[in-house]
Design a protein around this motif. Structure first.
Motif: not given
Length: 131
Positions: A48-73
């Motif tokens: 689960d810790e590895i999955r959380v780290v992966h989810a954070a990386r995916v989220a920051v990548r999406e947040a770097a591309l768009t400012s839409e919070q719903r897409r990051v979520v």
């Protein structure tokens, strides 16, 4: 018909190493099984810790591309259901965006899960904003 087992002789159990080994196994086996279950629960928490780290990386990548919070979520929900995501800060292009993902891991293995609290795993990731 004399001898050791004559007529009317009764069989008597003799104490020996086989009986002692059975008793020792009966005493130690529950402890070994509990330790094995604890080891499995720790491995599930590591997963689960590895999955959380992966989810954070995916989220920051999406947040770097768009400012839409719903897409990051939405991206985090696909990577790790039941996770909570927050964009902590987001600058303009060339500046940093920071995201935090939190996930409450369930410790629900029989016997062991009741003894351990459900930990909240957190991970943060930072990346430069591209757009």
């Amino acid at each position: 018909m004399g001898g050791r087992w004559g007529r009317g002789a009764r069989w008597r159990a003799r104490p020996g190493p086989a009986g002692q080994a059975t008793v020792e196994l009966a005493l130690v086996l529950p402890i070994c099984l509990a330790l094995l279950m604890l080891l499995v629960q720790v491995a599930l928490l590591a997963r689960d810790e590895i999955r959380v780290v992966h989810a954070a990386r995916v989220a920051v990548r999406e947040a770097a591309l768009t400012s839409e919070q719903r897409r990051v979520v939405a991206v985090v929900a696909r990577a790790l259901p039941r996770a909570r995501v927050r964009v902590l800060r987001r600058g303009g292009p060339g500046e940093d965006v920071e995201v935090e993902v939190a996930f409450t891991a369930r410790t629900d293995l029989p016997l062991i899960g009741d003894l351990l609290p459900d930990p909240t795993l957190r991970s943060r990731a930072v990346q430069r904003v591209e757009r």
